[in-house]
Write a protein that holds these residues in place. Structure first.
Motif, PDB file in Angstrom:
ATOM      1  N   MET A 169     -54.066  18.529 -29.877  1.00  0.00           N
ATOM      2  CA  MET A 169     -53.997  17.077 -29.836  1.00  0.00           C
ATOM      3  C   MET A 169     -55.299  16.478 -29.300  1.00  0.00           C
ATOM      4  SD  MET A 169     -51.149  14.651 -28.033  1.00  0.00           S
ATOM      5  CE  MET A 169     -51.989  14.093 -26.582  1.00  0.00           C
ATOM      6  N   GLU A 170     -55.818  17.073 -28.254  1.00  0.00           N
ATOM      7  CA  GLU A 170     -57.032  16.550 -27.618  1.00  0.00           C
ATOM      8  C   GLU A 170     -58.272  16.742 -28.476  1.00  0.00           C
ATOM      9  OE1 GLU A 170     -57.020  18.604 -23.913  1.00  0.00           O
ATOM     10  OE2 GLU A 170     -55.575  17.217 -22.967  1.00  0.00           O
ATOM     11  N   SER A 171     -58.267  17.733 -29.358  1.00  0.00           N
ATOM     12  CA  SER A 171     -59.446  18.005 -30.187  1.00  0.00           C
ATOM     13  C   SER A 171     -59.675  16.932 -31.251  1.00  0.00           C
ATOM     14  CB  SER A 171     -59.291  19.366 -30.889  1.00  0.00           C
ATOM     15  OG  SER A 171     -58.358  19.289 -31.955  1.00  0.00           O
ATOM     16  N   GLY A 172     -58.595  16.265 -31.698  1.00  0.00           N
ATOM     17  CA  GLY A 172     -58.709  15.277 -32.756  1.00  0.00           C
ATOM     18  C   GLY A 172     -58.826  15.885 -34.138  1.00  0.00           C
ATOM     19  N   GLU A 173     -58.846  17.209 -34.245  1.00  0.00           N
ATOM     20  CA  GLU A 173     -58.988  17.888 -35.538  1.00  0.00           C
ATOM     21  C   GLU A 173     -57.639  18.235 -36.169  1.00  0.00           C
ATOM     22  OE1 GLU A 173     -61.405  21.361 -35.441  1.00  0.00           O
ATOM     23  OE2 GLU A 173     -62.961  20.442 -34.212  1.00  0.00           O
ATOM     24  N   PRO A 231     -50.975  13.341 -33.939  1.00  0.00           N
ATOM     25  CA  PRO A 231     -50.048  13.657 -32.839  1.00  0.00           C
ATOM     26  C   PRO A 231     -50.080  12.596 -31.744  1.00  0.00           C
ATOM     27  CG  PRO A 231     -51.418  15.558 -33.391  1.00  0.00           C
ATOM     28  CD  PRO A 231     -51.999  14.384 -34.100  1.00  0.00           C
ATOM     29  N   THR A 232     -48.931  12.307 -31.188  1.00  0.00           N
ATOM     30  CA  THR A 232     -48.837  11.372 -30.067  1.00  0.00           C
ATOM     31  C   THR A 232     -48.477  12.081 -28.762  1.00  0.00           C
ATOM     32  OG1 THR A 232     -46.510  10.941 -30.604  1.00  0.00           O
ATOM     33  CG2 THR A 232     -48.159   9.472 -31.578  1.00  0.00           C
ATOM     34  N   ARG A 233     -48.200  13.374 -28.877  1.00  0.00           N
ATOM     35  CA  ARG A 233     -47.854  14.165 -27.692  1.00  0.00           C
ATOM     36  C   ARG A 233     -48.041  15.643 -28.062  1.00  0.00           C
ATOM     37  NH1 ARG A 233     -43.198  12.731 -30.342  1.00  0.00           N
ATOM     38  NH2 ARG A 233     -41.786  14.462 -30.860  1.00  0.00           N
ATOM     39  N   PRO A 234     -48.211  16.517 -27.100  1.00  0.00           N
ATOM     40  CA  PRO A 234     -48.354  17.957 -27.388  1.00  0.00           C
ATOM     41  C   PRO A 234     -46.999  18.586 -27.672  1.00  0.00           C
ATOM     42  CG  PRO A 234     -48.541  17.575 -25.025  1.00  0.00           C
ATOM     43  CD  PRO A 234     -48.439  16.213 -25.662  1.00  0.00           C
ATOM     44  N   GLU A 235     -46.522  18.433 -28.900  1.00  0.00           N
ATOM     45  CA  GLU A 235     -45.183  18.869 -29.289  1.00  0.00           C
ATOM     46  C   GLU A 235     -45.215  20.309 -29.818  1.00  0.00           C
ATOM     47  OE1 GLU A 235     -41.802  19.633 -29.706  1.00  0.00           O
ATOM     48  OE2 GLU A 235     -41.853  17.475 -29.309  1.00  0.00           O
ATOM     49  N   PRO A 236     -44.610  21.261 -29.106  1.00  0.00           N
ATOM     50  CA  PRO A 236     -44.619  22.654 -29.573  1.00  0.00           C
ATOM     51  C   PRO A 236     -43.642  22.931 -30.711  1.00  0.00           C
ATOM     52  CG  PRO A 236     -43.414  22.492 -27.512  1.00  0.00           C
ATOM     53  CD  PRO A 236     -43.980  21.125 -27.774  1.00  0.00           C
ATOM     54  N   GLY A 237     -42.758  21.998 -30.999  1.00  0.00           N
ATOM     55  CA  GLY A 237     -41.759  22.228 -32.040  1.00  0.00           C
ATOM     56  C   GLY A 237     -42.226  21.859 -33.435  1.00  0.00           C
ATOM     57  N   TYR A 238     -43.445  21.306 -33.568  1.00  0.00           N
ATOM     58  CA  TYR A 238     -43.961  20.891 -34.865  1.00  0.00           C
ATOM     59  C   TYR A 238     -45.022  21.858 -35.361  1.00  0.00           C
ATOM     60  CZ  TYR A 238     -41.880  16.207 -34.258  1.00  0.00           C
ATOM     61  OH  TYR A 238     -41.016  15.159 -34.102  1.00  0.00           O
ATOM     62  N   GLY A 239     -45.305  21.785 -36.678  1.00  0.00           N
ATOM     63  CA  GLY A 239     -46.435  22.489 -37.243  1.00  0.00           C
ATOM     64  C   GLY A 239     -47.682  21.613 -37.175  1.00  0.00           C
ATOM     65  N   TYR A 240     -48.861  22.248 -37.130  1.00  0.00           N
ATOM     66  CA  TYR A 240     -50.128  21.520 -37.019  1.00  0.00           C
ATOM     67  C   TYR A 240     -51.058  21.908 -38.158  1.00  0.00           C
ATOM     68  CZ  TYR A 240     -48.831  19.979 -32.324  1.00  0.00           C
ATOM     69  OH  TYR A 240     -48.197  19.380 -31.259  1.00  0.00           O
ATOM     70  N   ILE A 241     -51.799  20.914 -38.664  1.00  0.00           N
ATOM     71  CA  ILE A 241     -52.768  21.109 -39.738  1.00  0.00           C
ATOM     72  C   ILE A 241     -54.152  20.767 -39.205  1.00  0.00           C
ATOM     73  CG2 ILE A 241     -53.467  20.426 -42.055  1.00  0.00           C
ATOM     74  CD1 ILE A 241     -50.600  19.383 -42.473  1.00  0.00           C
ATOM     75  N   GLN A 242     -55.082  21.690 -39.364  1.00  0.00           N
ATOM     76  CA  GLN A 242     -56.461  21.435 -38.938  1.00  0.00           C
ATOM     77  C   GLN A 242     -57.258  20.866 -40.111  1.00  0.00           C
ATOM     78  OE1 GLN A 242     -58.694  24.874 -37.691  1.00  0.00           O
ATOM     79  NE2 GLN A 242     -60.188  23.650 -36.545  1.00  0.00           N
ATOM     80  N   LYS A 296     -45.637  25.754 -34.926  1.00  0.00           N
ATOM     81  CA  LYS A 296     -44.971  25.765 -33.619  1.00  0.00           C
ATOM     82  C   LYS A 296     -45.785  26.525 -32.555  1.00  0.00           C
ATOM     83  CE  LYS A 296     -40.299  25.297 -35.522  1.00  0.00           C
ATOM     84  NZ  LYS A 296     -40.706  25.102 -36.917  1.00  0.00           N
ATOM     85  N   PRO A 297     -46.941  26.004 -32.167  1.00  0.00           N
ATOM     86  CA  PRO A 297     -47.733  26.639 -31.098  1.00  0.00           C
ATOM     87  C   PRO A 297     -47.063  26.439 -29.740  1.00  0.00           C
ATOM     88  CG  PRO A 297     -48.668  24.512 -31.640  1.00  0.00           C
ATOM     89  CD  PRO A 297     -47.542  24.739 -32.626  1.00  0.00           C
ATOM     90  N   ASP A 298     -47.484  27.216 -28.749  1.00  0.00           N
ATOM     91  CA  ASP A 298     -46.944  26.950 -27.419  1.00  0.00           C
ATOM     92  C   ASP A 298     -47.554  25.648 -26.891  1.00  0.00           C
ATOM     93  OD1 ASP A 298     -49.455  27.466 -26.150  1.00  0.00           O
ATOM     94  OD2 ASP A 298     -49.012  29.602 -26.088  1.00  0.00           O
ATOM     95  N   ARG A 299     -47.012  25.146 -25.793  1.00  0.00           N
ATOM     96  CA  ARG A 299     -47.375  23.802 -25.334  1.00  0.00           C
ATOM     97  C   ARG A 299     -48.852  23.672 -24.988  1.00  0.00           C
ATOM     98  NH1 ARG A 299     -44.311  19.674 -24.448  1.00  0.00           N
ATOM     99  NH2 ARG A 299     -42.426  20.928 -24.571  1.00  0.00           N
ATOM    100  N   ASP A 300     -49.449  24.693 -24.411  1.00  0.00           N
ATOM    101  CA  ASP A 300     -50.869  24.618 -24.046  1.00  0.00           C
ATOM    102  C   ASP A 300     -51.747  24.474 -25.285  1.00  0.00           C
ATOM    103  OD1 ASP A 300     -50.296  24.790 -21.372  1.00  0.00           O
ATOM    104  OD2 ASP A 300     -50.583  26.965 -21.254  1.00  0.00           O
ATOM    105  N   PHE A 301     -51.441  25.248 -26.334  1.00  0.00           N
ATOM    106  CA  PHE A 301     -52.209  25.131 -27.572  1.00  0.00           C
ATOM    107  C   PHE A 301     -51.966  23.775 -28.225  1.00  0.00           C
ATOM    108  CE2 PHE A 301     -52.770  29.785 -27.524  1.00  0.00           C
ATOM    109  CZ  PHE A 301     -54.106  29.845 -27.902  1.00  0.00           C
ATOM    110  N   ALA A 302     -50.716  23.294 -28.187  1.00  0.00           N
ATOM    111  CA  ALA A 302     -50.404  21.992 -28.766  1.00  0.00           C
ATOM    112  C   ALA A 302     -51.206  20.889 -28.077  1.00  0.00           C
ATOM    113  CB  ALA A 302     -48.905  21.720 -28.658  1.00  0.00           C
ATOM    114  N   LYS A 303     -51.348  21.002 -26.767  1.00  0.00           N
ATOM    115  CA  LYS A 303     -52.146  20.019 -26.017  1.00  0.00           C
ATOM    116  C   LYS A 303     -53.613  20.094 -26.431  1.00  0.00           C
ATOM    117  CE  LYS A 303     -53.251  18.503 -21.336  1.00  0.00           C
ATOM    118  NZ  LYS A 303     -53.092  18.765 -19.886  1.00  0.00           N
TER     119      LYS A 303
END
Length: 383
Positions: free
Chosen positions: A210-214, A170-181, A200-207
């Motif tokens: 992204m910051e976790s690196g996982e 991720p390059t930004r906390p994008e709430p419109g995308y899916g995330y893989i841990q 599609k998490p909310d913006r706080d979770f997306a941030k």
């Protein structure tokens, strides 16, 4: 599942020797049946985004996807899944594709049934097939890296019974995308067991992700060998799977297959690959990729992926004069002129009989709301 490390390394070591064999077994499925509502009003139900030359480059999104994949997948092994309403667009825009490679779905049933049909068709032709499934509405900015990642991924699933997704950092906390841990790393460097999917998490979770690196963005591209994928998809397409397996034993007939699709496809569940297969399977892996990816399916992601002009505005193939305005994305008809003053962080988009002016942030949810309200109040004319 234990990843067969030595089989994978053996394939990589002898790659030049096995190139012809790999090409023989490599297949691509392009998903092009969506209605493209996240890019409304420029994407309309009668001509959704994958069939539009959105950026005035001379090629539509599906044409660009086909161009990208046909560089390293033989043309006769590229299949297009679409709705029967859009078959004529595929035939017009990709005349080089054999009509037998266009899977025209009788009704819209999301991506899992689409992939199930493609897997059974390809499985009848080649039981050793390795498939890559790609959406038709994405941008790739590093095509050589993309090709390398896909071919490495095809080798991986060719040696292992698993599903493989392609993730990008991720390059930004994008709430419109899916995330893989990412979970534990496999024997193949850069390929990890998937720990979790979050859509599609909310913006706080997306941030936080992204910051976790996982967490990596889910690009929607995934790969598998056809036998394992068919096994995973039986739950999505049970009647069709039973019919096709019986038919395979008695001798394959495309005519019978098409009859079966007409009867069975409407009974399939309306499931995406992410929800129907990946999220429920234990043998799912993710490859770390860096091929410069962007989802061209929604306004906000297009804005983020494009070069900005003065005051961070993005004007897409349009005549527009912006004054005291910043952070906007503008897409107008070729013969229209837009004068925009004092606007910040908005989408200004017009096509045909609809003009949309709305906040850019988290626009996907807003646009779905507006489409539903317009459809209820005014009918399908504006959809």
């Amino acid at each position: 599942m234990s990843i067969n490390k030595y089989a994978y390394l053996r394939i990589r070591k002898n790659k030049s020797v096995n190139t012809m064999l790999e090409n023989k077994n490599d297949y691509c499925v392009i998903l092009a049946g969506g209605k493209g509502r996240r890019l409304w009003p420029c994407s309309r139900e009668d001509c959704p985004k994958q069939f539009i030359d959105f950026f005035s480059t001379g090629r539509t999104q599906i044409q660009q996807t086909y161009d990208r994949m046909s560089k390293f997948i033989p043309a006769e092994k590229i299949y297009i899944c679409t709705n029967k309403e859009y078959t004529h667009y595929v035939e017009e825009q990709l005349p080089e594709v054999n009509k037998q490679n266009i899977l025209s779905e009788p009704v819209a049933r999301n991506t899992a049934p689409s992939v199930a049909w493609a897997a059974y068709r390809i499985g009848h032709l080649n039981r050793n097939a390795r498939m890559v499934v790609v959406p038709s509405d994405q941008a790739v900015f590093k095509e050589e890296e993309f090709e390398r990642n896909v071919l490495d991924g095809l080798n991986f699933v060719g040696s292992n019974n698993c599903l493989l997704t392609m993730g990008v950092k991720p390059t930004r906390p994008e709430p419109g995308y899916g995330y893989i841990q990412l979970g534990e790393e496999s024997a193949q460097k850069g390929v990890y067991k998937v720990k979790s999917f979050t859509e599609k998490p909310d913006r706080d979770f997306a941030k936080m992700f992204m910051e976790s690196g996982e967490f990596y963005w889910n690009t929607g591209l995934f790969l598998s060998n056809v036998l394992y994928l068919g096994k995973c998809l039986k739950g999505v397409f049970p009647i069709g799977a039973e019919w096709l397996e019986k038919e395979h034993a008695n001798g394959y007939s495309m005519e019978t297959e098409l009859q079966m699709i007409e009867q069975c496809f409407p009974a399939c569940p309306n499931l995406s690959i992410d929800y129907g297969i990946l999220d429920k399977n234990e043998n799912v892996y993710v490859m770390q990729c860096d091929f410069g990816w962007a989802d061209l399916g929604m306004w906000h992601s297009i804005y983020e992926s494009m070069s900005r002009a003065k005051d961070d505005n993005v004007v897409i193939a349009s005549h527009a004069l912006l004054d005291n305005s910043k952070g906007n994305i503008v897409k107008l008809p070729d013969d229209h002129m837009g004068i925009i003053s004092g606007l910040e962080g908005y989408i200004v988009a017009e096509k045909g009989n609809v003009l949309l002016v709305c906040k850019k942030e988290d626009s996907s949810a807003l646009i779905r709301k507006y489409i539903n309200e317009v459809q209820v109040k005014y009918g399908d004319e504006f959809i």
